[in-house]
Scaffold this motif. Structure first.
Motif, PDB file in Angstrom:
ATOM      1  N   CYS A   1      40.636 -32.316  40.123  1.00 25.53           N
ATOM      2  CA  CYS A   1      41.505 -33.412  40.578  1.00 25.53           C
ATOM      3  C   CYS A   1      42.277 -32.993  41.812  1.00 25.53           C
ATOM      4  N   ARG A   2      42.572 -33.928  42.680  1.00 24.03           N
ATOM      5  CA  ARG A   2      43.184 -33.642  43.969  1.00 24.03           C
ATOM      6  C   ARG A   2      44.711 -33.508  43.845  1.00 24.03           C
ATOM      7  N   PRO A   3      45.304 -32.656  44.744  1.00 20.87           N
ATOM      8  CA  PRO A   3      46.767 -32.536  44.770  1.00 20.87           C
ATOM      9  C   PRO A   3      47.374 -33.669  45.589  1.00 20.87           C
ATOM     10  N   VAL A   4      48.686 -33.564  45.848  1.00 22.67           N
ATOM     11  CA  VAL A   4      49.378 -34.589  46.605  1.00 22.67           C
ATOM     12  C   VAL A   4      48.742 -34.730  47.983  1.00 22.67           C
ATOM     13  N   TYR A   5      48.577 -35.935  48.448  1.00 23.78           N
ATOM     14  CA  TYR A   5      47.958 -36.330  49.721  1.00 23.78           C
ATOM     15  C   TYR A   5      46.444 -36.087  49.767  1.00 23.78           C
ATOM     16  N   GLY A   6      45.870 -35.614  48.674  1.00 27.96           N
ATOM     17  CA  GLY A   6      44.425 -35.429  48.649  1.00 27.96           C
ATOM     18  C   GLY A   6      43.723 -36.768  48.445  1.00 27.96           C
ATOM     19  N   GLN A   7      42.522 -36.887  49.009  1.00 25.96           N
ATOM     20  CA  GLN A   7      41.770 -38.142  48.900  1.00 25.96           C
ATOM     21  C   GLN A   7      41.160 -38.247  47.501  1.00 25.96           C
ATOM     22  N   CYS A   8      41.475 -39.363  46.855  1.00 30.25           N
ATOM     23  CA  CYS A   8      40.969 -39.583  45.498  1.00 30.25           C
ATOM     24  C   CYS A   8      40.045 -40.789  45.408  1.00 30.25           C
ATOM     25  N   GLY A   9      39.772 -41.414  46.507  1.00 28.59           N
ATOM     26  CA  GLY A   9      38.880 -42.574  46.494  1.00 28.59           C
ATOM     27  C   GLY A   9      38.512 -42.984  47.905  1.00 28.59           C
ATOM     28  N   PRO A  10      37.443 -43.703  48.081  1.00 32.74           N
ATOM     29  CA  PRO A  10      36.559 -44.132  46.983  1.00 32.74           C
ATOM     30  C   PRO A  10      35.608 -43.046  46.555  1.00 32.74           C
ATOM     31  N   VAL A  11      35.175 -43.111  45.299  1.00 31.85           N
ATOM     32  CA  VAL A  11      34.226 -42.132  44.771  1.00 31.85           C
ATOM     33  C   VAL A  11      32.847 -42.487  45.313  1.00 31.85           C
ATOM     34  N   ASP A  12      32.353 -41.680  46.294  1.00 31.72           N
ATOM     35  CA  ASP A  12      31.070 -41.981  46.925  1.00 31.72           C
ATOM     36  C   ASP A  12      30.047 -40.881  46.714  1.00 31.72           C
ATOM     37  N   GLY A  13      30.477 -39.826  45.996  1.00 34.12           N
ATOM     38  CA  GLY A  13      29.545 -38.720  45.755  1.00 34.12           C
ATOM     39  C   GLY A  13      29.435 -37.764  46.908  1.00 34.12           C
ATOM     40  N   GLN A  14      30.083 -38.035  48.034  1.00 37.18           N
ATOM     41  CA  GLN A  14      30.022 -37.159  49.213  1.00 37.18           C
ATOM     42  C   GLN A  14      31.403 -36.565  49.479  1.00 37.18           C
ATOM     43  N   LYS A  15      32.307 -37.396  50.005  1.00 47.22           N
ATOM     44  CA  LYS A  15      33.661 -36.900  50.231  1.00 47.22           C
ATOM     45  C   LYS A  15      34.397 -36.725  48.912  1.00 47.22           C
TER      46      LYS A  15
END
Length: 312
Positions: free
Chosen positions: A147-161
């Motif tokens: 899981c991402r920390p603060v300011y980390g990208q959590c979406g959209p779930v695309d399987g790449q980023k």
């Protein structure tokens, strides 16, 4: 100077008009004849008897016509009263229907207002449910440690980023969507750091709010149901009043038609009574004149004079 004019024996003083009498000889002749005067007396009496019968019949007809005219007038007056009664009743029913229409409009408006309020409350619940669902999802996959920390990208779930296991935030942060193409982890209430304790208290507050919103939605649904019931009842009452108004209007039209017909009949019977009265007066006048003529010829048949005195 006052003189009494008399006819010769065998001639009769016959009334010509109400102001004029004339001595006449029997059988339209020029010679006074007591014997022929007696024949004239018998003939005049027969005619007078027949005319008195006509006078009697005319009197009965006039009385009958008068009675019919009075009944027709009474019936016409009754019909007029009934007509006005139905007209007043129709006016009352019309005002009653207007009130029912107004109540139906208010009830319909109340249904629409309650429906909008319930829909708005449902939208609030749906938003809160999505937030809670995201938090629940994040908790479920936090055990992966990705899981991402603060300011980390959590979406959209695309399987790449962002992989499926990365579409979450560490405890104390939640995934906030800036737009449909990007979401990042943020602290509770926009804080710049993840705060687990605050997350837990915020989650509890969200659950309380969800319970409260559900209760408010239930109340609004109950209000909407009551408003819908009132609206249905108002429409039913309006339909009943409308039917009653139609029936009353029909009764009013029938009463107006009957009143008009009875008024015409009353006028006709009055005219018939007037004509019958004229006939009675004419028959009575003819009978009186023939009776006087018979008396005059009876006197003329005697040797005495002065038939003018009797006719007078």
């Amino acid at each position: 100077l006052s003189l009494k004019a008399c006819c010769m024996p065998g001639c009769a003083c016959i009334l010509q008009t109400m102001e004029y009498s004339q001595c006449l000889a029997p059988a339209g002749g020029r010679t006074c004849n007591p014997s022929k005067a007696a024949d004239e007396a018998r003939l005049a009496k027969q005619l007078a008897d027949k005319e008195f019968v006509k006078d009697w019949n005319a009197s009965l007809e006039a009385a009958t016509a008068k009675t019919k005219a009075e009944r027709a007038l009474n019936a016409s007056a009754t019909a007029d009263s009934l007509k006005y009664h139905h007209a007043e009743k129709a006016d009352v029913m019309r005002r009653h229907r207007q009130r029912k229409e107004e109540l139906a409009r208010f009830a319909k408006k109340a249904v629409a207002t309650a429906a909008r309020a319930a829909a708005a409350k449902e939208a609030e619940i749906e938003v809160l449910r999505k937030v809670i669902s995201q938090i629940t999802h994040s908790r479920a996959i936090r055990s992966s440690g990705q899981c991402r920390p603060v300011y980390g990208q959590c979406g959209p779930v695309d399987g790449q980023k962002v992989s499926k296991l990365q579409g979450c935030c560490i405890e104390g942060c939640t995934c906030h969507w800036k737009n449909q193409w990007f979401a990042q982890c943020r602290g509770p209430n926009g804080e710049t750091s993840c705060q687990p304790e605050l997350e837990r208290s915020t989650d509890e507050e969200r659950l309380k709010n969800l319970t409260r919103l559900k209760g408010e939605r239930s109340n609004l649904l109950a209000v909407m149901e009551t408003a819908d019931h009132n609206y249905s009842r108002a429409r039913q009452e309006l339909a009943e009043v409308s039917l009653a108004l139609e029936a009353t209007t029909l009764e009013k039209q029938k009463a107006e038609k009957a009143a008009k017909w009875l008024e015409v009949r009353a006028l006709k019977t009055q005219e018939a009574a007037r004509i019958a009265e004229q006939r009675r007066l004419q028959a009575h006048a003819r009978a009186q004149m023939l009776g006087l003529s018979a008396k005059a010829w009876q006197i003329a048949a005697t040797t005495a004079s002065g038939s003018c005195q009797v006719s007078k």
